[in-house]
Design a protein around this motif. Sequence first.
Motif, PDB file in Angstrom:
ATOM      1  N   TYR A 133       0.884  -1.066   0.055  1.00  0.00           N
ATOM      2  CA  TYR A 133       0.024   0.039  -0.020  1.00  0.00           C
ATOM      3  C   TYR A 133       0.924   1.378   0.078  1.00  0.00           C
ATOM      4  O   TYR A 133       0.276   2.362   0.293  1.00  0.00           O
ATOM      5  N   GLY A 134       2.287   1.176  -0.002  1.00  0.00           N
ATOM      6  CA  GLY A 134       3.139   2.169  -0.050  1.00  0.00           C
ATOM      7  C   GLY A 134       2.945   3.207  -1.046  1.00  0.00           C
ATOM      8  O   GLY A 134       2.822   4.527  -0.930  1.00  0.00           O
ATOM      9  N   GLU A 135       2.730   2.760  -2.254  1.00  0.00           N
ATOM     10  CA  GLU A 135       2.426   3.838  -3.760  1.00  0.00           C
ATOM     11  C   GLU A 135       1.374   4.503  -3.511  1.00  0.00           C
ATOM     12  O   GLU A 135       1.226   5.515  -3.557  1.00  0.00           O
ATOM     13  N   ARG A 136       0.242   3.896  -2.888  1.00  0.00           N
ATOM     14  CA  ARG A 136      -1.183   4.605  -2.633  1.00  0.00           C
ATOM     15  C   ARG A 136      -1.049   5.665  -1.436  1.00  0.00           C
ATOM     16  O   ARG A 136      -1.619   6.972  -1.723  1.00  0.00           O
ATOM     17  N   ILE A 137      -0.308   5.392  -0.335  1.00  0.00           N
ATOM     18  CA  ILE A 137      -0.118   6.077   0.554  1.00  0.00           C
ATOM     19  C   ILE A 137       0.742   7.523   0.284  1.00  0.00           C
ATOM     20  O   ILE A 137       0.454   8.604   0.615  1.00  0.00           O
ATOM     21  N   SER A 138       1.794   7.031  -0.692  1.00  0.00           N
ATOM     22  CA  SER A 138       2.793   8.035  -1.187  1.00  0.00           C
ATOM     23  C   SER A 138       1.874   9.195  -2.090  1.00  0.00           C
ATOM     24  O   SER A 138       2.020  10.278  -2.076  1.00  0.00           O
ATOM     25  N   LEU A 139       0.671   8.508  -3.003  1.00  0.00           N
ATOM     26  CA  LEU A 139       0.144   9.529  -3.666  1.00  0.00           C
ATOM     27  C   LEU A 139      -0.745  10.339  -2.942  1.00  0.00           C
ATOM     28  O   LEU A 139      -0.976  11.103  -3.309  1.00  0.00           O
TER      29      LEU A 139
END
Length: 391
Positions: A133-139
Amino acid sequence: MRKIAVVTVLALGLVFQSAANDAARVLGFILMSAETVDQQYAATLSLVSFGEAAGAEYVFDSLERVLAARSTIRLGGQMENYERLIRLQAKALGDWRYTNAAPALWRVVEDSKDPLTRAEALIALGGLRATEYGERISLMLRDLNARPAQDIESGEKLAYAAILALERMGYPGGFSSVFFAVDAWYSRRIKDQAVRSLPLVLADPSEELLTILRLESNPRRLRALQYAVASNLPPARKIEIAAYALNIGLTNVPSDRIEYATVATMRKLALNALVELGDRSGNSAIDFANAFRLAELNNDIDERLLVLRAMGADRSLESARELAAIITRLNEDQKAGRVNDERNRLMQAALQNAAISANKELFAALQLVKINEGWSNTIIRLANTALAALQ
């Protein structure tokens, strides 16, 4: 006797563990039997207070049941208690590192309207190291950075939680979002957290910093260089970043006065960094020469002095050639009568750095200064000192 004692201790441990598991099962059964939100909260609190990770599976099952019932919850006090229950369960699952809960926690982030609940779920995902879920949190953080939220307090809660989540999961792709949070609209508390989190998100952000230097605004470029210089990156990586920043500062010269000052500050920091880091590659020699000419056009003697220092410290053949060209031109200016305190100061600095360079490529230029009787005794003495230092 000792063997008996050891066996006894192990047996007691198994008894205690069994008792703990039994207690967790009992409390878990109570939780799963609870019908109202208040009952579920009390049962969850008992499990959490008991402190055994064996209770995680019961809390997780309860959370899934609670989330499925969202549409039945009335707005107002019941919804407030409902969100409070989810926060308690999310925190517990994160603290217990119950990785199976990651999809449910992300569902909380997506479905809840309560910023505090969403923040708790984000932090829990970080605790689980749920990098999927890192990419979604980053976005999400990048979007928050872009413009102030309508509800400032809510926006800051989410930003703070996203930063902590990316830090705790050590998600490398989140570096730029956390980096940009430092100069976003948030209060000092959020920005300070972003500064603390950056090295924990990514230990070696060299490529990310180079990308920022290539693509971002001048203030962000300057901050990327400042971060690199102050970081624990290996010297070779710092030199690479500083050299690139110097080049960017020469190929992107703004006409706006304030923007120009920012870029000039970046070039000066890059020059200082290359000197302090001991770069002797000669790779920046052409950029040194271009920086000297640009500073001359803008009447910036401080930058010219820095360039001369960098040329001397570099000690390469390439930099020595550029330094020799400057010494030769200053000498010709003197012979043509173009003399002032600034040119004398520049010549002194050039000769002092020629001595540091000690490269034989400087011999001819230094000889021209030595035989020019128009120079002061101080300049002639510096030329002789530099000649004596040539290897």
